[in-house]
Design a protein around this motif. Structure first.
Motif, PDB file in Angstrom:
ATOM      1  N   ASP A  81      35.065  31.617  34.489  1.00  0.00           N
ATOM      2  CA  ASP A  81      36.328  32.243  34.129  1.00  0.00           C
ATOM      3  C   ASP A  81      36.315  33.681  34.656  1.00  0.00           C
ATOM      4  OD1 ASP A  81      35.469  34.177  31.893  1.00  0.00           O
ATOM      5  OD2 ASP A  81      34.708  32.260  31.145  1.00  0.00           O
ATOM      6  N   LEU A  82      37.478  34.288  34.704  1.00  0.00           N
ATOM      7  CA  LEU A  82      37.611  35.610  35.325  1.00  0.00           C
ATOM      8  C   LEU A  82      36.723  36.655  34.657  1.00  0.00           C
ATOM      9  CD1 LEU A  82      39.043  37.152  37.540  1.00  0.00           C
ATOM     10  CD2 LEU A  82      40.915  37.599  35.955  1.00  0.00           C
ATOM     11  N   GLY A  83      36.620  36.638  33.348  1.00  0.00           N
ATOM     12  CA  GLY A  83      35.790  37.610  32.635  1.00  0.00           C
ATOM     13  C   GLY A  83      34.319  37.492  32.997  1.00  0.00           C
ATOM     14  N   ASN A  84      33.797  36.280  33.008  1.00  0.00           N
ATOM     15  CA  ASN A  84      32.390  36.082  33.376  1.00  0.00           C
ATOM     16  C   ASN A  84      32.138  36.405  34.842  1.00  0.00           C
ATOM     17  OD1 ASN A  84      31.252  35.412  30.913  1.00  0.00           O
ATOM     18  ND2 ASN A  84      31.735  33.246  31.123  1.00  0.00           N
ATOM     19  N   ALA A  85      33.092  36.058  35.709  1.00  0.00           N
ATOM     20  CA  ALA A  85      32.941  36.398  37.130  1.00  0.00           C
ATOM     21  C   ALA A  85      32.918  37.909  37.317  1.00  0.00           C
ATOM     22  CB  ALA A  85      34.077  35.779  37.949  1.00  0.00           C
ATOM     23  N   MET A  86      33.780  38.608  36.593  1.00  0.00           N
ATOM     24  CA  MET A  86      33.822  40.070  36.693  1.00  0.00           C
ATOM     25  C   MET A  86      32.517  40.674  36.185  1.00  0.00           C
ATOM     26  SD  MET A  86      36.763  42.648  35.290  1.00  0.00           S
ATOM     27  CE  MET A  86      38.025  41.618  35.983  1.00  0.00           C
ATOM     28  N   PHE A  87      32.036  40.200  35.045  1.00  0.00           N
ATOM     29  CA  PHE A  87      30.783  40.709  34.501  1.00  0.00           C
ATOM     30  C   PHE A  87      29.620  40.415  35.452  1.00  0.00           C
ATOM     31  CE2 PHE A  87      26.936  40.445  31.962  1.00  0.00           C
ATOM     32  CZ  PHE A  87      26.966  41.684  31.333  1.00  0.00           C
TER      33      PHE A  87
END
Length: 168
Positions: A81-87
């Motif tokens: 998901d976008l949050g995990n990819a960003m992190f």
């Protein structure tokens, strides 16, 4: 099944070269207009557009594509998901702290050669530089963790729940 660190290193090297070129362009354009925040925002946009969004929506960056790899969630096998990819990309792999520190260094060099000027409060620059140095150190150590793990997962993978696998 996770892939060997050597293929991941090849993909990372290709991605790093692309990010350096794109970030350099994003940095020097606004710097010549006498701003500080603009170069860092430009570099952040490059990081998001080149690394985070492709991982979140396509499972791979250009470097991963060349190496025939992709990043998936350990639990589902689907894209992160976008949050995990960003992190994973910005913090776990150390891209954001490295970008901040390099922006600071390049800003000082540009100021010294009168190519542009930078503006930032000294206390803010000091605190952010110290924090970025610490996070970058953890990220670098995290990359070496992949060499000692049987599944080849780095600290960034462990924290974001991802794994790098061969693309179908």
């Amino acid at each position: 099944k996770p892939v060997a660190p050597a293929r991941r290193a090849l993909a990372g090297g290709i991605d790093a070269a692309c990010l350096v070129v794109l970030s350099g362009i994003a940095f020097f354009m606004p710097l010549s207009l006498r701003g500080f925040a603009l170069p860092m925002w430009g570099v952040l946009v490059v990081l998001l557009g080149y690394s985070v969004l492709p991982i979140a929506f396509l499972r791979r960056t250009f470097g991963l594509s060349v190496a025939g790899l992709e990043v998936v969630s350990v639990k589902t096998g689907h894209p992160l998901d976008l949050g995990n990819a960003m992190f994973r990309e910005l913090i776990g792999r150390g891209f954001f702290p490295a970008a901040y520190l390099l922006t600071m260094v390049m800003g000082v060099i540009a100021m010294k050669f009168e190519l542009g000027s930078t503006r930032t409060p000294t206390l803010v620059a000091g605190v952010m530089s110290f924090a970025s140095g610490g996070v970058l150190t953890v990220a670098v150590v995290g990359h070496f963790i992949a060499l000692s793990r049987p599944d080849g997962r780095s600290l960034a993978d462990l924290m974001s729940g991802s794994v790098v696998v061969e693309a179908p």
